[in-house]
Design a protein around this motif. Structure first.
Motif, PDB file in Angstrom:
ATOM      1  N   VAL A  20       8.715   7.268  57.626  1.00 38.79           N
ATOM      2  CA  VAL A  20       7.980   5.996  57.682  1.00 38.79           C
ATOM      3  C   VAL A  20       8.953   4.842  57.886  1.00 38.79           C
ATOM      4  O   VAL A  20       8.740   3.960  58.733  1.00 38.79           O
ATOM      5  CB  VAL A  20       7.155   5.776  56.394  1.00 38.79           C
ATOM      6  CG1 VAL A  20       6.522   4.386  56.398  1.00 38.79           C
ATOM      7  CG2 VAL A  20       6.075   6.841  56.271  1.00 38.79           C
ATOM      8  N   LEU A  21      10.039   4.829  57.124  1.00 38.02           N
ATOM      9  CA  LEU A  21      11.039   3.764  57.263  1.00 38.02           C
ATOM     10  C   LEU A  21      11.619   3.731  58.672  1.00 38.02           C
ATOM     11  O   LEU A  21      11.791   2.657  59.263  1.00 38.02           O
ATOM     12  CB  LEU A  21      12.167   3.968  56.243  1.00 38.02           C
ATOM     13  CG  LEU A  21      11.841   3.601  54.799  1.00 38.02           C
ATOM     14  CD1 LEU A  21      12.895   4.180  53.853  1.00 38.02           C
ATOM     15  CD2 LEU A  21      11.745   2.093  54.614  1.00 38.02           C
ATOM     16  N   LEU A  56       7.197  -0.423  45.471  1.00 35.21           N
ATOM     17  CA  LEU A  56       8.655  -0.410  45.361  1.00 35.21           C
ATOM     18  C   LEU A  56       9.126   0.783  44.533  1.00 35.21           C
ATOM     19  O   LEU A  56      10.213   1.322  44.761  1.00 35.21           O
ATOM     20  CB  LEU A  56       9.136  -1.728  44.758  1.00 35.21           C
ATOM     21  CG  LEU A  56       8.787  -2.994  45.567  1.00 35.21           C
ATOM     22  CD1 LEU A  56       9.417  -4.225  44.931  1.00 35.21           C
ATOM     23  CD2 LEU A  56       9.203  -2.869  47.021  1.00 35.21           C
ATOM     24  N   GLU A  57       8.294   1.221  43.611  1.00 38.60           N
ATOM     25  CA  GLU A  57       8.619   2.426  42.836  1.00 38.60           C
ATOM     26  C   GLU A  57       8.661   3.652  43.739  1.00 38.60           C
ATOM     27  O   GLU A  57       9.535   4.521  43.580  1.00 38.60           O
ATOM     28  CB  GLU A  57       7.591   2.623  41.726  1.00 38.60           C
ATOM     29  CG  GLU A  57       7.911   3.775  40.796  1.00 38.60           C
ATOM     30  CD  GLU A  57       6.952   3.863  39.622  1.00 38.60           C
ATOM     31  OE1 GLU A  57       7.353   4.398  38.573  1.00 38.60           O
ATOM     32  OE2 GLU A  57       5.797   3.388  39.745  1.00 38.60           O
ATOM     33  N   VAL A  93       5.085  -3.057  49.182  1.00 40.16           N
ATOM     34  CA  VAL A  93       6.075  -3.716  50.039  1.00 40.16           C
ATOM     35  C   VAL A  93       5.467  -4.961  50.682  1.00 40.16           C
ATOM     36  O   VAL A  93       6.129  -5.988  50.822  1.00 40.16           O
ATOM     37  CB  VAL A  93       6.612  -2.740  51.101  1.00 40.16           C
ATOM     38  CG1 VAL A  93       7.632  -3.438  52.006  1.00 40.16           C
ATOM     39  CG2 VAL A  93       7.247  -1.515  50.447  1.00 40.16           C
ATOM     40  N   GLY A  94       4.177  -4.874  51.040  1.00 36.99           N
ATOM     41  CA  GLY A  94       3.495  -6.043  51.585  1.00 36.99           C
ATOM     42  C   GLY A  94       3.437  -7.184  50.583  1.00 36.99           C
ATOM     43  O   GLY A  94       3.655  -8.351  50.933  1.00 36.99           O
ATOM     44  N   ALA A 122      12.945  -1.928  53.441  1.00 36.14           N
ATOM     45  CA  ALA A 122      11.508  -1.822  53.704  1.00 36.14           C
ATOM     46  C   ALA A 122      10.876  -3.182  53.946  1.00 36.14           C
ATOM     47  O   ALA A 122      10.124  -3.371  54.913  1.00 36.14           O
ATOM     48  CB  ALA A 122      10.827  -1.116  52.532  1.00 36.14           C
ATOM     49  N   VAL A 123      11.169  -4.155  53.090  1.00 30.84           N
ATOM     50  CA  VAL A 123      10.544  -5.463  53.259  1.00 30.84           C
ATOM     51  C   VAL A 123      11.057  -6.145  54.523  1.00 30.84           C
ATOM     52  O   VAL A 123      10.314  -6.874  55.196  1.00 30.84           O
ATOM     53  CB  VAL A 123      10.762  -6.346  52.011  1.00 30.84           C
ATOM     54  CG1 VAL A 123      12.194  -6.853  51.902  1.00 30.84           C
ATOM     55  CG2 VAL A 123       9.765  -7.492  51.988  1.00 30.84           C
ATOM     56  N   THR A 124      12.294  -5.872  54.897  1.00 30.90           N
ATOM     57  CA  THR A 124      12.869  -6.441  56.123  1.00 30.90           C
ATOM     58  C   THR A 124      12.098  -5.981  57.347  1.00 30.90           C
ATOM     59  O   THR A 124      11.884  -6.748  58.294  1.00 30.90           O
ATOM     60  CB  THR A 124      14.349  -6.049  56.235  1.00 30.90           C
ATOM     61  OG1 THR A 124      15.044  -6.525  55.082  1.00 30.90           O
ATOM     62  CG2 THR A 124      14.990  -6.613  57.482  1.00 30.90           C
TER      63      THR A 124
END
Length: 452
Positions: A20-21, A56-57, A93-94, A122-124
């Protein structure tokens, strides 16, 4: 944890968090070379949707390289502050993206030590270029060696006096010219052609002699291998900053000839014998694609591996960190568009990780990029409050054979943004007649000032 979504009457399903990443990443030639890129825009969007709904977990529990197999993973995971992590682990993450965009820099800093590098990456991936500029600008990370970098309203530069044969007089001539343009408040730092203990020692001594003779408040550094710098330090060589290139995996760090044990030893030796005054005395360079080039990416995308570099760097409380964004070449960042995106990503991730982050805004001559791409990225990073750029004669490094920012670029950015050098450095430039009110004078650019 659900790793699938339905878009446009089609179901997209992914096998792992790592996949996914990778597929949520903006298009990069390095990820294509690794065979992990999204097949098309629709699959990329689907991966972003799935990523946005992860917590995030979920990301902490699924590092892209297993804890048992990789010491960089262990450094990152073991450094997580439990209290800070408990406040954010249930965020998606959203939601984390929204938190960053609406929160103050102070509130972002409060949760920063609860992050792992996979969360940062992820957030990036969910942010636009403007999001990356806006988010990074909020975050102020300050570090002190001889002087202090990263303070609001400042913009610094590394004076990079590289020479094709390491001729010491040629190197010092470049130092004189660079200082005469108000460049070098972050560090005077040479990439050596001859990476030996004797050569490193000689250059460091000459830098220090110049700094003392002309009362230049900055730091000296020679970017040799850490083991050679350690030996030079043991011999009594004056060293303000110790340098090393680092990577986001154990395999790739081994390719650089380093590991955590060695870097811990280097840090302790530097703490004991450094010639600088402050508590921050390490310097690291990174860049998207290095793990793939050394076959150490472990099937992960280059942005996520880059984020892990910053998680590793944090262990040593560095004074300087910068990504050399377009240095490796088109195999990893194909063109100007990919270079600009990667530079903004790296800067944001470094700042979110708590580092005093700079960027070598650069490209190699065989990339599909040009001076306008370089300058576009430079202006965007300046708007994002990047701590420092490189200052290279003519913006053309004759030793490393790549294009970067020159002395005039540093002066132009300071004028465009209203920013100034580190205060002690600026005061000395004013007393030499090189600067006035933060701007270059007509006297600037004359290296004969230092030949009295």
């Amino acid at each position: 944890m659900i790793l699938k979504t339905r878009l446009f009457n089609k179901t997209y399903e992914f096998e792992t968090v790592k996949e996914v990443l990778a597929k949520a990443n903006e298009e990069k030639s390095g990820d294509a070379l690794a065979g992990i890129i999204a097949e098309n825009t629709a699959e990329r969007v689907a991966a972003k949707v799935v990523l946005s709904e992860m917590t995030l977990e979920d990301l902490r529990n699924n590092p892209v390289v297993p804890y048992e197999e990789d010491e960089v993973t262990r450094v990152i995971q073991d450094s997580v502050d439990k209290e800070a992590y408990s406040k954010i682990k249930s965020m998606t993450v959203g939601e984390f993206r929204e938190f960053i965009l609406k929160s103050s820099g102070e509130n972002i800093s409060k949760i920063r030590n609860g992050l792992t590098s996979e969360m940062v990456a992820a957030v990036t991936k969910l942010m636009s270029n403007m999001d990356l500029v806006y988010g990074a600008k909020k975050i102020i990370n300050i570090a002190t060696c001889n002087t202090t970098i990263g303070e609001k309203g400042t913009f610094s530069s590394r004076l990079q006096p590289n020479h094709t044969t390491d001729n010491i007089e040629g190197i010092i001539a470049s130092v004189m010219e660079g200082i005469s343009y108000g460049v070098g408040d972050a560090v005077i730092g040479l990439n050596p052609v001859i990476d030996t203990i004797d050569n490193i020692s000689e250059v460091l001594k000459r830098f220090k002699e110049f700094m003392i003779k002309w009362d230049i408040p900055t730091q000296n550094c020679v970017l040799g291998h850490v083991t050679n710098q350690m030996e030079a330090l043991k011999r009594g060589t004056p060293m303000d900053l110790m340098f090393q290139s680092i990577a986001g995996s154990q395999i790739s760090n081994n390719a650089f000839g380093i590991n955590v044990k060695l870097m811990d030893e280097a840090y302790e030796l530097m703490k004991e014998k450094k010639s600088s005054k402050g508590n921050n005395f390490m310097y690291f360079e990174t860049g998207q694609g290095s793990e793939l080039s050394s076959e150490g990416h472990n099937g992960a995308d280059q942005l996520t591996m880059e984020a892990r570099c910053y998680g590793f760097a944090k262990r040593y409380n560095p004074f300087l960190v910068n990504t050399v964004v377009g240095f490796i070449g088109p195999e990893y960042l194909y063109d100007g568009k990919q270079m600009i995106r990667a530079g903004l990503e790296d800067h944001f991730m470094g700042k979110l990780s708590g580092l005093p982050m700079g960027v070598d805004v650069c490209y190699t001559n065989h990339m599909k990029a040009d001076q306008n791409d370089l300058e576009n990225l430079a202006v965007l990073l300046a708007a994002a409050d990047c701590s420092y750029f490189m200052g290279i004669p003519g913006g053309d490094d004759v030793m490393l054979m790549y294009q970067s920012t020159g002395y005039h670029d540093i002066a132009s950015i300071r004028e465009v943004t209203g920013k100034r050098p580190i205060r002690e450095f600026e005061k000395r430039m004013e007393s030499l007649g090189i600067m006035k009110d933060g701007r270059l004078t007509e006297k600037a650019g004359d290296p004969s000032l230092f030949q009295v």
